[in-house]
Design an enzyme around this catalytic site. Sequence first.
Site, PDB file in Angstrom:
ATOM      1  N   GLU A   1       0.850  -1.184   0.000  1.00 41.66           N
ATOM      2  CA  GLU A   1       0.000   0.000   0.000  1.00 41.66           C
ATOM      3  C   GLU A   1       0.894   1.245   0.000  1.00 41.66           C
ATOM      4  O   GLU A   1       1.838   1.327   0.794  1.00 41.66           O
ATOM      5  CB  GLU A   1      -0.896   0.001   1.241  1.00 41.66           C
ATOM      6  CG  GLU A   1      -1.947  -1.103   1.190  1.00 41.66           C
ATOM      7  CD  GLU A   1      -2.304  -1.654   2.563  1.00 41.66           C
ATOM      8  OE1 GLU A   1      -1.947  -1.023   3.568  1.00 41.66           O
ATOM      9  OE2 GLU A   1      -2.901  -2.740   2.621  1.00 41.66           O
TER      10      GLU A   1
ATOM     11  N   GLU B   1      -4.661  -7.170   2.792  1.00 40.22           N
ATOM     12  CA  GLU B   1      -3.379  -7.824   3.063  1.00 40.22           C
ATOM     13  C   GLU B   1      -3.445  -9.324   2.843  1.00 40.22           C
ATOM     14  O   GLU B   1      -2.472  -9.943   2.393  1.00 40.22           O
ATOM     15  CB  GLU B   1      -2.917  -7.513   4.487  1.00 40.22           C
ATOM     16  CG  GLU B   1      -2.365  -6.096   4.677  1.00 40.22           C
ATOM     17  CD  GLU B   1      -3.443  -5.029   4.856  1.00 40.22           C
ATOM     18  OE1 GLU B   1      -4.641  -5.355   4.790  1.00 40.22           O
ATOM     19  OE2 GLU B   1      -3.074  -3.845   5.054  1.00 40.22           O
TER      20      GLU B   1
ATOM     21  N   PHE C   1       2.663  -1.691   8.484  1.00 42.30           N
ATOM     22  CA  PHE C   1       3.062  -1.776   9.891  1.00 42.30           C
ATOM     23  C   PHE C   1       2.934  -3.251  10.274  1.00 42.30           C
ATOM     24  O   PHE C   1       1.914  -3.863   9.951  1.00 42.30           O
ATOM     25  CB  PHE C   1       2.114  -0.999  10.816  1.00 42.30           C
ATOM     26  CG  PHE C   1       2.172   0.491  10.734  1.00 42.30           C
ATOM     27  CD1 PHE C   1       1.692   1.168   9.625  1.00 42.30           C
ATOM     28  CD2 PHE C   1       2.666   1.246  11.796  1.00 42.30           C
ATOM     29  CE1 PHE C   1       1.710   2.557   9.563  1.00 42.30           C
ATOM     30  CE2 PHE C   1       2.685   2.642  11.739  1.00 42.30           C
ATOM     31  CZ  PHE C   1       2.208   3.299  10.615  1.00 42.30           C
TER      32      PHE C   1
ATOM     33  N   ASP D   1       2.076  -4.418  12.892  1.00 41.13           N
ATOM     34  CA  ASP D   1       0.875  -4.509  13.716  1.00 41.13           C
ATOM     35  C   ASP D   1      -0.360  -4.958  12.934  1.00 41.13           C
ATOM     36  O   ASP D   1      -1.345  -5.372  13.538  1.00 41.13           O
ATOM     37  CB  ASP D   1       0.563  -3.144  14.318  1.00 41.13           C
ATOM     38  CG  ASP D   1       1.778  -2.471  14.908  1.00 41.13           C
ATOM     39  OD1 ASP D   1       1.829  -2.293  16.114  1.00 41.13           O
ATOM     40  OD2 ASP D   1       2.712  -2.126  14.146  1.00 41.13           O
ATOM     41  N   PHE D   2      -0.324  -4.843  11.611  1.00 41.71           N
ATOM     42  CA  PHE D   2      -1.487  -5.233  10.813  1.00 41.71           C
ATOM     43  C   PHE D   2      -1.485  -6.723  10.500  1.00 41.71           C
ATOM     44  O   PHE D   2      -2.364  -7.211   9.798  1.00 41.71           O
ATOM     45  CB  PHE D   2      -1.535  -4.458   9.487  1.00 41.71           C
ATOM     46  CG  PHE D   2      -1.460  -2.964   9.611  1.00 41.71           C
ATOM     47  CD1 PHE D   2      -1.769  -2.320  10.795  1.00 41.71           C
ATOM     48  CD2 PHE D   2      -1.084  -2.187   8.522  1.00 41.71           C
ATOM     49  CE1 PHE D   2      -1.693  -0.931  10.905  1.00 41.71           C
ATOM     50  CE2 PHE D   2      -1.013  -0.802   8.621  1.00 41.71           C
ATOM     51  CZ  PHE D   2      -1.307  -0.167   9.810  1.00 41.71           C
TER      52      PHE D   2
ATOM     53  N   HIS E   1       0.076   0.498  16.399  1.00 41.72           N
ATOM     54  CA  HIS E   1       1.052   0.942  15.394  1.00 41.72           C
ATOM     55  C   HIS E   1       2.474   1.053  15.926  1.00 41.72           C
ATOM     56  O   HIS E   1       3.298   1.771  15.338  1.00 41.72           O
ATOM     57  CB  HIS E   1       0.664   2.313  14.819  1.00 41.72           C
ATOM     58  CG  HIS E   1      -0.541   2.326  13.950  1.00 41.72           C
ATOM     59  ND1 HIS E   1      -1.822   2.216  14.444  1.00 41.72           N
ATOM     60  CD2 HIS E   1      -0.683   2.428  12.600  1.00 41.72           C
ATOM     61  CE1 HIS E   1      -2.691   2.276  13.440  1.00 41.72           C
ATOM     62  NE2 HIS E   1      -2.022   2.404  12.321  1.00 41.72           N
TER      63      HIS E   1
HETATM   64  C1  TPP Z   1      -5.326  -3.505   7.837  1.00 45.11           C
HETATM   65  C2  TPP Z   1      -4.693  -2.181   7.639  1.00 45.11           C
HETATM   66  N1  TPP Z   1      -3.986  -1.948   6.533  1.00 45.11           N
HETATM   67  C3  TPP Z   1      -3.414  -0.754   6.306  1.00 45.11           C
HETATM   68  C4  TPP Z   1      -3.531   0.270   7.204  1.00 45.11           C
HETATM   69  C5  TPP Z   1      -2.834   1.611   6.976  1.00 45.11           C
HETATM   70  N2  TPP Z   1      -3.788   2.638   6.622  1.00 45.11           N
HETATM   71  C6  TPP Z   1      -4.278   3.503   7.532  1.00 45.11           C
HETATM   72  S1  TPP Z   1      -5.387   4.551   6.890  1.00 45.11           S
HETATM   73  C7  TPP Z   1      -5.206   3.873   5.351  1.00 45.11           C
HETATM   74  C8  TPP Z   1      -5.988   4.402   4.203  1.00 45.11           C
HETATM   75  C9  TPP Z   1      -7.426   4.298   4.486  1.00 45.11           C
HETATM   76  O1  TPP Z   1      -8.153   4.812   3.448  1.00 45.11           O
HETATM   77  P1  TPP Z   1      -9.699   4.962   3.597  1.00 45.11           P
HETATM   78  O2  TPP Z   1     -10.268   3.684   4.128  1.00 45.11           O
HETATM   79  O3  TPP Z   1     -10.223   5.437   2.305  1.00 45.11           O
HETATM   80  O4  TPP Z   1      -9.896   6.049   4.737  1.00 45.11           O
HETATM   81  P2  TPP Z   1      -9.406   7.566   4.715  1.00 45.11           P
HETATM   82  O5  TPP Z   1      -8.055   7.573   5.337  1.00 45.11           O
HETATM   83  O6  TPP Z   1      -9.402   8.026   3.327  1.00 45.11           O
HETATM   84  O7  TPP Z   1     -10.384   8.284   5.557  1.00 45.11           O
HETATM   85  C10 TPP Z   1      -4.289   2.837   5.365  1.00 45.11           C
HETATM   86  C11 TPP Z   1      -3.900   2.015   4.208  1.00 45.11           C
HETATM   87  C12 TPP Z   1      -4.262  -0.011   8.368  1.00 45.11           C
HETATM   88  N3  TPP Z   1      -4.413   0.913   9.316  1.00 45.11           N
HETATM   89  N4  TPP Z   1      -4.839  -1.220   8.553  1.00 45.11           N
END
Ligand code: TPP
Lengths: 348, 348, 337, 337
Positions: C35, C66, C89, C91-92, C135
Amino acid sequence: MPHASENTLTRLYENMVTARYYEERLQEEYLEGKQPAFDISAGPIPGELHLAAGHEAAGAGVCDHLRDDDIVTATHRPHHIAIAKGVDLKRMTAEIFGRETGLGKGKGGHMHLFDPDVNFACSGIIAEGCPPAVGGALAAQKRNTDSVAVSYLGEGAIDQGAFLESLNFASVFDLPVVFVIEDNDWAISMPKERVTDVENGAKRADGFEMPGVRVDSDDVLDVYDAAGEAIGRARDRNGPTVIEVQVHRRMGHFMGDPETYRPEADQEAAAERDSIVRLESDLREAGVEDDRIDEIRDDAHSRVDEAIEWAKDQPLPEPGAAHEDLFVSPASGVTDSEPDFEAVGGEE
Amino acid sequence: MPHASENTLTRLYENMVTARYYEERLQEEYLEGKQPAFDISAGPIPGELHLAAGHEAAGAGVCDHLRDDDIVTATHRPHHIAIAKGVDLKRMTAEIFGRETGLGKGKGGHMHLFDPDVNFACSGIIAEGCPPAVGGALAAQKRNTDSVAVSYLGEGAIDQGAFLESLNFASVFDLPVVFVIEDNDWAISMPKERVTDVENGAKRADGFEMPGVRVDSDDVLDVYDAAGEAIGRARDRNGPTVIEVQVHRRMGHFMGDPETYRPEADQEAAAERDSIVRLESDLREAGVEDDRIDEIRDDAHSRVDEAIEWAKDQPLPEPGAAHEDLFVSPASGVTDSEPDFEAVGGEE
Amino acid sequence: MSGAESTRELTMSRAMVSAIAHEMRENDDVFYMGEDVADYGGIFDSTQGLREEFGYDRIMDVPISETAYIGAAVGAAQAGMRPIAELMFVDFFGVAMDQIYNQMAKNTYMSGGNVSVPMVLTAAVGGTYNDAAQHSQTLYGTFAHIPGLKIVVPSTAYEAKGLMHNAIRDDDPVLYMFHKRLMGIGWMPAPDGPKTPVPETDYTIPFGRADVKRDGEDVTIVTLGLHVHRALEAAETLASDGISAEVIDLRSLVPLDTETIVESVEKTGNLVVVDEDYRSYGVTGEVTARVAEEALDALERVERVAVPDVPIPYSRPLEKEVIPGTEDIVNAATRTQ
Amino acid sequence: MSGAESTRELTMSRAMVSAIAHEMRENDDVFYMGEDVADYGGIFDSTQGLREEFGYDRIMDVPISETAYIGAAVGAAQAGMRPIAELMFVDFFGVAMDQIYNQMAKNTYMSGGNVSVPMVLTAAVGGTYNDAAQHSQTLYGTFAHIPGLKIVVPSTAYEAKGLMHNAIRDDDPVLYMFHKRLMGIGWMPAPDGPKTPVPETDYTIPFGRADVKRDGEDVTIVTLGLHVHRALEAAETLASDGISAEVIDLRSLVPLDTETIVESVEKTGNLVVVDEDYRSYGVTGEVTARVAEEALDALERVERVAVPDVPIPYSRPLEKEVIPGTEDIVNAATRTQ
Ligand SMILES: Cc1ncc(C[n+]2csc(CCOP(=O)(O)OP(=O)(O)O)c2C)c(N)n1
Ligand SMILES: Cc1ncc(C[n+]2csc(CCOP(=O)(O)OP(=O)(O)O)c2C)c(N)n1
Ligand SMILES: [Mg+2]
Ligand SMILES: [Mg+2]
């Protein structure tokens, strides 16, 4: 379908300007400690910070239909939703500043806000809140109450198993839950079309025998209507719904995000399409005077300023507190001593 | 749409009778060691055993379109698919009997059969094979070949995140992969309607911008046609498809399953709707003589008997072999000694 | 120092990226999925500049799925490619653990070695910047407990590059855990240690070879990742107190270089194991047990310095309390004397 | 023995079920979710007869969506109910680990204790019947490494009931790991040990209290689950060789009763830790380290007996090789003398 009354309009407005100003003020506070060089571990607010300016309609328009006993699970970008759900503003702010009197005594932080008084929780893992929301709805069903649950997620989260499994679970048991997708076009740096097959996230519902509705703008009144219908269905035991709301990301993904991946035009468009400005004109149209609008806004700002000042005055937790709160009961469980085998009827 | 030629019909038949007889023979062997009292750790075949009698049409009708370089991932109920994909029957059987010359040297067992020569793999966790199949399709796309991948799953698996995420991944990258749902009405003791919102599993595809097709019977010719079209689409780079095939579980979920949860009528219905009997009459209609049919069947039986006899003659692995095969390279990786820093251009 | 054309000081992230770029140039089968790895260049700079050189097909942004993309990496690896998948991370991990644990780690063994899974899973680990319970973890122990993965944890740019070359070339699945605080990201200042001279050329550092980062006589400090630097700092302080500490950087958890640890403890008699992961059932327990098994007679004292079995709290004083600091290491080492 | 009305011998599964039934009768908030728990009664008899008494609403068959239903249990628990969720085999944890790890285990701490998660997660563990790499693990170490879960592992019917009562009544999340081989299932004969007298009435066994299952003077054998019975068998053999072994049944991994272990080793001087989980970074390391920290002077010798860091192989001679047997325990204990 209930259309918003003037009272509702002003309530929504109050809510949205509170949320917007809250994010602006947090941004200031957060960055203040990080000038001139951005250092994530400097300044008064610890950790990452995901602000939701531009998402307010999805918070207010949905949560205005909810009661304290209804459950909301929000995302890593939770403040506007928390505010709309009625989370204690001071204790939430204290938590964000890492203070002892925060909602989680400074242990949780901005992605992990829990206010059991209004049944609000959020978490930092994508779509992680969907199953617990479904579980809250299950509890309501089992207890035969008319509480409902709402689970928020981003448009980037509609590809995550936790959301997709939750759709089936909610559908097969007809649970009173509404999934609200906030589509801000971006998942950090990834535009929706690069990573998701559907343009309209509510379409996911099609494969799960449940209605999916997209609100194509962040006009809070459209959100309010769509949410009212879905939440009404849930309360009346008519099952779950998916709603996608088009919102806009007015700031970076997190504070410090350079947004170099984002076309300037997109940023500008997000700045222009402002649901709060639109609601102001709706208010005027509904006959609310400018003075009254200013008053609502000023009051909201004062409350926010007050909460932030209060929070900054709160003590930091003692280091030793880190060792507490792993469990609410003793580690040994409800009992500290094993009963005498014979006394409980054993005869060895 | 290509309709099956006589050659194809006989090939399908050969395949299906091989698979059916294989399961019947394994059942005998398995239970033999477990008479009179069923003890899972007794007898010549170790562990659990999930037999697929009644699923043959889904194996043969799909895999007949595949080449050795196409990838198949199968489930915990894999034998009919393995046979249809051309997995080495002797070495597979030796694996099931836990022998040293088995596909996995006796380490994998009946749920973990790997035959890289024909790109077949299976695994014991629900929907676990979907992402690797998608990855195989991704490799084909990156290498610009026309190989495809097929991922099998049960109707009980359509609620699992691994499958659902794979749908989006395949769809957004237009990957050459076909998901084949074998709907045998049961997930162990759980009837489909108790746990799944959709009646037609192929409907999952609707939320993911990809075609979903249900073959409502286990007529292998219908399966053959539907699969031919889907696999053709994949090979031509026109993206993924979901196919659901109605099959029947003629035996218990695993050997030893009391099936007390299952209405007798359901068992009888499964026994009656026999895709092999149906194909026999198709063969006769196509002009194939009874003698020829008997010959095909007898040959298949001989091959199965031979494989089982061969497998039972194979040695068990030496206990010490348990410590081998964790890695294919040395534990230190490709290299056993760190280069001299200066020799590689460093100058500390 | 001369010959700037062949050596340069690099941050850990540049070193990691340079190894990936090298391998991608040499081998078309190498590609990267994650990502925000394309336009963003990796949230922790793990792929910076790679999309510009290799394009979207080989530096692939993927859906937030993932399970799907790590499992796809397993499938692509079994089909003969050499994917690198990034878990943003560590943590995921919980959303994709089945693919990691039951496929990536086990397929080789379950197939009796007939199948191999030549992939690298990269993951950012660690705290110190108040990102709280979901995190900030390292989870070293969680992963090291799984048979079937080789696990490396670089502590400097030099190691980051050499271990990455080895990881990509290895035919087995490798988990490459890089500590955010060491990467040298603009917005997260790194300590001085991880920026080191790094040869331009490719070179491979073997797994299972710990590195003695400082020689000492009185106490053996065993650690990895960020805490190598904290241990070195502690060793300075200890030296001024007259205590001579040997600092061992594990560099890989699987395989674990028991020999180097045991040799050192046989010399010093005292063992301090320092870990940024949770204390119980993890790295500190394993290292201690190996020494207890092999050098019990030499061992006079053991101290474990790790996160005290609570999730990582958010607020600064709380996080500081649970993540071992230099002082904690000094104190533990001093207690052994 | 008299008074059959108040005591009876039960299999471990009957004892576990009787505690669940009791709590369900007492408290409407208790309900059970899992695959094949209703009509089938649990693949390992963990819910046998419960659907008949409590109906489908309280003994819920759920979709094969472990993330959804374990996460739903978290949500229902936070809403004040007391769900029990079953992971049919612990080996499936990887598809739902995020909900277990990042919600069930952490929400209490992250909320500063303002939220509690009164749920029980049950999971069948263990091998010995050749179910191979994806269905035979115990994963004790994997889970015990997570802060925020209380973890119990009954070894007999008596413990199965008392620990289950405590688990359901506890306001914190509890992981209840039952060994298939001990359940007394018709098709998987149990050894004699786990079938014990069990009081009819409810009673609670505290967590963190190990049980000395046999007293001895020469060597301390620490273990849990199935291996309690193998250790007791080994102790018999050792006795006939003149070696007196003390056998400690941990009963819970979190909290861990270090005191009982240390006291025993202070008496015997020798420690053998026996575990059906993987050797490295797990239970044997932790127990050894705790003893090394607290009773190094008393400790003369340590032996670890566990699965040698490979996945569980399928074929009988291979599985037998990796899962510790009675003989392995005898040999290890003998080596300490
Ligand atoms: C399982 C998991 N994968 C990746 C992340 C890292 N991450 C945090 S926010 C995000 C983007 C999220 O996008 P969206 O769902 O559209 O929400 P927005 O931030 O746009 O409000 C990512 C990939 C995470 N927190 N959890
Ligand atoms: C993630 C996971 N959950 C549960 C199981 C246990 N299990 C094995 S087979 C099965 C039922 C599968 O039903 P279905 O997918 O319809 O396939 P079928 O057995 O009917 O062929 C279950 C629940 C598993 N192997 N993996
Ligand atoms: Mg978004
Ligand atoms: Mg089925």
